[in-house]
Design a protein around this motif. Structure first.
Motif, short mmCIF file in Angstrom:
data_model
loop_
_atom_site.label_atom_id
_atom_site.label_comp_id
_atom_site.label_asym_id
_atom_site.label_seq_id
_atom_site.Cartn_x
_atom_site.Cartn_y
_atom_site.Cartn_z
N ASP A 50 0.80 -1.23 0.00
CA ASP A 50 0.00 0.00 0.00
C ASP A 50 0.83 1.27 0.00
OD1 ASP A 50 -2.55 -1.16 -0.08
OD2 ASP A 50 -2.59 -1.42 2.10
N GLU A 171 -0.77 -4.92 -5.24
CA GLU A 171 -2.01 -4.56 -5.93
C GLU A 171 -1.64 -4.06 -7.31
OE1 GLU A 171 -5.64 -1.36 -5.62
OE2 GLU A 171 -4.56 -1.88 -3.80
N SER A 178 -4.26 4.09 -7.30
CA SER A 178 -4.83 3.56 -6.08
C SER A 178 -4.14 4.20 -4.90
CB SER A 178 -4.71 2.03 -6.04
OG SER A 178 -3.41 1.63 -6.26
#
Length: 183
Positions: A50, A171, A178
């Motif tokens: 992330d 991801e 994102s």
């Protein structure tokens, strides 16, 4: 070896992206590191933990390696900035030169580049700069080793993120940003 070590903690299934490396390297005017090519073919482009952005292939521009390089080069060469480069004291690589090519960044503005020299095309030291815009750190290691250490080595200062317990999930970036934009 190091590419596999990046894959393992993410649980990622390699994509096996087909890439026309000859076309990409012809545009750049220099070969890219072999392990980066493997990472690119495995992950495409996207976000690790992330927070760590990896440039590769993407349908959108956000994680697209060549698109990001073209934009960075255009901005770096823009005469309205009076010769000031965002990667000072370096410049963004132009074919035939000796400058920086970005391949990754973080959500808090750390930046990861190769120092590319068209005359020494088999040498790709990593130059990284933390979010504070301070001094550049040089790493004579492969892209995948650097990325692995960023993700898993809490003592890899100032870039190691393992100390923050963010996990190692990957991801894929296709379809848009994102949570932030690389570089």
């Amino acid at each position: 070896m190091w590419v596999q070590r990046v894959i393992e903690p993410t649980g990622w299934e390699p994509l096996g992206v087909s890439v026309d490396w000859a076309a990409i390297e012809a545009e750049l005017g220099v070969p890219l590191p072999e392990d980066y090519k493997q990472l690119y073919e495995t992950f495409g482009g996207g976000v690790l933990s992330d927070s760590v952005y990896f440039l590769g292939r993407d349908e959108a521009v956000v994680f697209a390696f060549l698109a990001q390089w073209r934009v960075a080069l255009s901005v770096d060469r823009d005469s309205s900035f009076a010769g000031t480069s965002a990667v000072d004291p370096y410049a963004i690589y132009a074919p035939g030169g000796k400058e920086l090519v970005g391949w990754g960044s973080t959500a808090w503005a750390d930046e990861y580049f190769w120092l590319v020299d068209a005359e020494r095309s088999d040498d790709h030291p990593i130059l990284a700069r933390s979010h504070d815009g301070g001094a550049w750190d040089r790493y004579d290691m492969s892209t995948s080793e650097f990325l692995y250490r960023v993700l898993t080595d809490a003592d890899f200062l100032p870039f190691g993120i393992a100390r923050y317990n963010l996990g190692t999930l990957f991801e894929a970036g296709s379809g848009g940003p994102s949570g932030g934009r690389p570089l």
